[in-house]
Design a protein around this motif. Sequence first.
Motif, PDB file in Angstrom:
ATOM      1  N   SER A   1       0.808  -1.221   0.000  1.00 49.59           N
ATOM      2  CA  SER A   1       0.000   0.000   0.000  1.00 49.59           C
ATOM      3  C   SER A   1       0.837   1.265   0.000  1.00 49.59           C
ATOM      4  O   SER A   1       0.297   2.372   0.088  1.00 49.59           O
ATOM      5  CB  SER A   1      -0.934   0.005   1.216  1.00 49.59           C
ATOM      6  OG  SER A   1      -0.200  -0.125   2.417  1.00 49.59           O
TER       7      SER A   1
ATOM      8  N   VAL B   1       0.066   4.523  -2.283  1.00 47.42           N
ATOM      9  CA  VAL B   1      -1.288   4.414  -2.829  1.00 47.42           C
ATOM     10  C   VAL B   1      -2.180   5.462  -2.190  1.00 47.42           C
ATOM     11  O   VAL B   1      -2.100   5.725  -0.982  1.00 47.42           O
ATOM     12  CB  VAL B   1      -1.872   3.005  -2.582  1.00 47.42           C
ATOM     13  CG1 VAL B   1      -3.289   2.912  -3.129  1.00 47.42           C
ATOM     14  CG2 VAL B   1      -0.981   1.953  -3.220  1.00 47.42           C
TER      15      VAL B   1
ATOM     16  N   HIS C   1      -7.902   4.492  -2.284  1.00 52.51           N
ATOM     17  CA  HIS C   1      -7.767   3.232  -3.006  1.00 52.51           C
ATOM     18  C   HIS C   1      -6.991   2.167  -2.231  1.00 52.51           C
ATOM     19  O   HIS C   1      -6.754   1.074  -2.755  1.00 52.51           O
ATOM     20  CB  HIS C   1      -7.067   3.477  -4.351  1.00 52.51           C
ATOM     21  CG  HIS C   1      -7.785   4.437  -5.241  1.00 52.51           C
ATOM     22  ND1 HIS C   1      -7.469   5.765  -5.298  1.00 52.51           N
ATOM     23  CD2 HIS C   1      -8.822   4.248  -6.099  1.00 52.51           C
ATOM     24  CE1 HIS C   1      -8.263   6.384  -6.163  1.00 52.51           C
ATOM     25  NE2 HIS C   1      -9.099   5.477  -6.661  1.00 52.51           N
ATOM     26  N   VAL C   2      -6.615   2.474  -1.007  1.00 52.18           N
ATOM     27  CA  VAL C   2      -5.849   1.518  -0.219  1.00 52.18           C
ATOM     28  C   VAL C   2      -6.626   0.224  -0.015  1.00 52.18           C
ATOM     29  O   VAL C   2      -6.082  -0.880  -0.170  1.00 52.18           O
ATOM     30  CB  VAL C   2      -5.456   2.133   1.143  1.00 52.18           C
ATOM     31  CG1 VAL C   2      -4.899   1.050   2.066  1.00 52.18           C
ATOM     32  CG2 VAL C   2      -4.426   3.224   0.956  1.00 52.18           C
ATOM     33  N   ASN C   3      -7.893   0.336   0.335  1.00 54.03           N
ATOM     34  CA  ASN C   3      -8.699  -0.859   0.585  1.00 54.03           C
ATOM     35  C   ASN C   3      -8.795  -1.753  -0.648  1.00 54.03           C
ATOM     36  O   ASN C   3      -8.775  -2.985  -0.544  1.00 54.03           O
ATOM     37  CB  ASN C   3     -10.102  -0.464   1.055  1.00 54.03           C
ATOM     38  CG  ASN C   3     -10.095   0.142   2.445  1.00 54.03           C
ATOM     39  OD1 ASN C   3      -9.174  -0.102   3.236  1.00 54.03           O
ATOM     40  ND2 ASN C   3     -11.107   0.937   2.764  1.00 54.03           N
TER      41      ASN C   3
ATOM     42  N   VAL D   1      -6.548  -1.965  -3.078  1.00 49.30           N
ATOM     43  CA  VAL D   1      -5.237  -2.580  -3.297  1.00 49.30           C
ATOM     44  C   VAL D   1      -5.017  -3.734  -2.322  1.00 49.30           C
ATOM     45  O   VAL D   1      -4.528  -4.812  -2.708  1.00 49.30           O
ATOM     46  CB  VAL D   1      -4.118  -1.522  -3.154  1.00 49.30           C
ATOM     47  CG1 VAL D   1      -2.753  -2.186  -3.186  1.00 49.30           C
ATOM     48  CG2 VAL D   1      -4.230  -0.484  -4.249  1.00 49.30           C
ATOM     49  N   VAL D   2      -5.374  -3.517  -1.063  1.00 50.46           N
ATOM     50  CA  VAL D   2      -5.216  -4.569  -0.052  1.00 50.46           C
ATOM     51  C   VAL D   2      -6.097  -5.769  -0.387  1.00 50.46           C
ATOM     52  O   VAL D   2      -5.663  -6.927  -0.292  1.00 50.46           O
ATOM     53  CB  VAL D   2      -5.567  -4.020   1.343  1.00 50.46           C
ATOM     54  CG1 VAL D   2      -5.667  -5.159   2.361  1.00 50.46           C
ATOM     55  CG2 VAL D   2      -4.521  -3.008   1.797  1.00 50.46           C
TER      56      VAL D   2
ATOM     57  N   TRP E   1      -4.566  -7.717  -3.209  1.00 55.18           N
ATOM     58  CA  TRP E   1      -3.399  -8.483  -2.771  1.00 55.18           C
ATOM     59  C   TRP E   1      -3.830  -9.744  -2.031  1.00 55.18           C
ATOM     60  O   TRP E   1      -3.292 -10.832  -2.274  1.00 55.18           O
ATOM     61  CB  TRP E   1      -2.519  -7.620  -1.873  1.00 55.18           C
ATOM     62  CG  TRP E   1      -1.276  -8.320  -1.407  1.00 55.18           C
ATOM     63  CD1 TRP E   1      -0.081  -8.404  -2.050  1.00 55.18           C
ATOM     64  CD2 TRP E   1      -1.122  -9.066  -0.185  1.00 55.18           C
ATOM     65  NE1 TRP E   1       0.809  -9.148  -1.314  1.00 55.18           N
ATOM     66  CE2 TRP E   1       0.214  -9.562  -0.170  1.00 55.18           C
ATOM     67  CE3 TRP E   1      -1.970  -9.337   0.884  1.00 55.18           C
ATOM     68  CZ2 TRP E   1       0.693 -10.327   0.884  1.00 55.18           C
ATOM     69  CZ3 TRP E   1      -1.491 -10.108   1.930  1.00 55.18           C
ATOM     70  CH2 TRP E   1      -0.169 -10.594   1.929  1.00 55.18           C
TER      71      TRP E   1
END
Length: 221
Positions: free
Chosen positions: A99, A102, A106-108, A110-111, A114
């Motif tokens: 993250s 980022v 948009h972090v959530n 991306v996590v 992943w």
Amino acid sequence: MKAVVNASQALGRALMLPIAVLPLAGLLLRLGQPDLLDMAAIAAAGDAIFSNLGILFAIGVAVGLAKENHGAAGLAGVVGYLVATKGAEVILAVPPAVSAGVDADHVNLVVAAWKSKELGKLSVPIGIISGVVGGLMYNRYANIRLPSYLAFFGGRRFVPIVTGGAGLLLAFVFGYGWPVLEAGMDQVSQSVVSSGSFGLFAYGVLNRILIVTGLHHIINN
């Protein structure tokens, strides 16, 4: 030794049930491509099977191992698989690098992407283990008798419940253990790559030896 061989043979027979579906999935996926029938619906149907291999193995292995091949074992396998995968998804620790840089909005996403990728690597192993647990639990608890006030949950109804409990343990094992195992595999492969001619020799020997078992794909990857 005989018990180990018998158990291995039983597992091998159980694995044949979900594996038998794979040729159909491959054909559908290939036939739907633009250079053949060019039908997205057919390709999507094949891809749907490959996207849910974990569930297929959980059901197939559990039913294959259960006495009388009873469907209750398949349900137990699915319960164990869902509990294990969703539990492991929450437990998995996301590396800070994933993250880094980022945008906060948009972090959530991306996590989640992943974790979905990591669970994709675990899908089939968790499915097979859940199927084994579901089948064994059915053979052990299908005829269990509970006290009268819990009689509704006795017998075959108890099998998915106890398998769900085992799935929770699997969630902790994979959630906490997978990053360590993955890092170890990465370290070993990097060591082989960086060890020059000896690494090339070791890779070549292991690759040739494993071909007869079909496990050479593991070392290749």
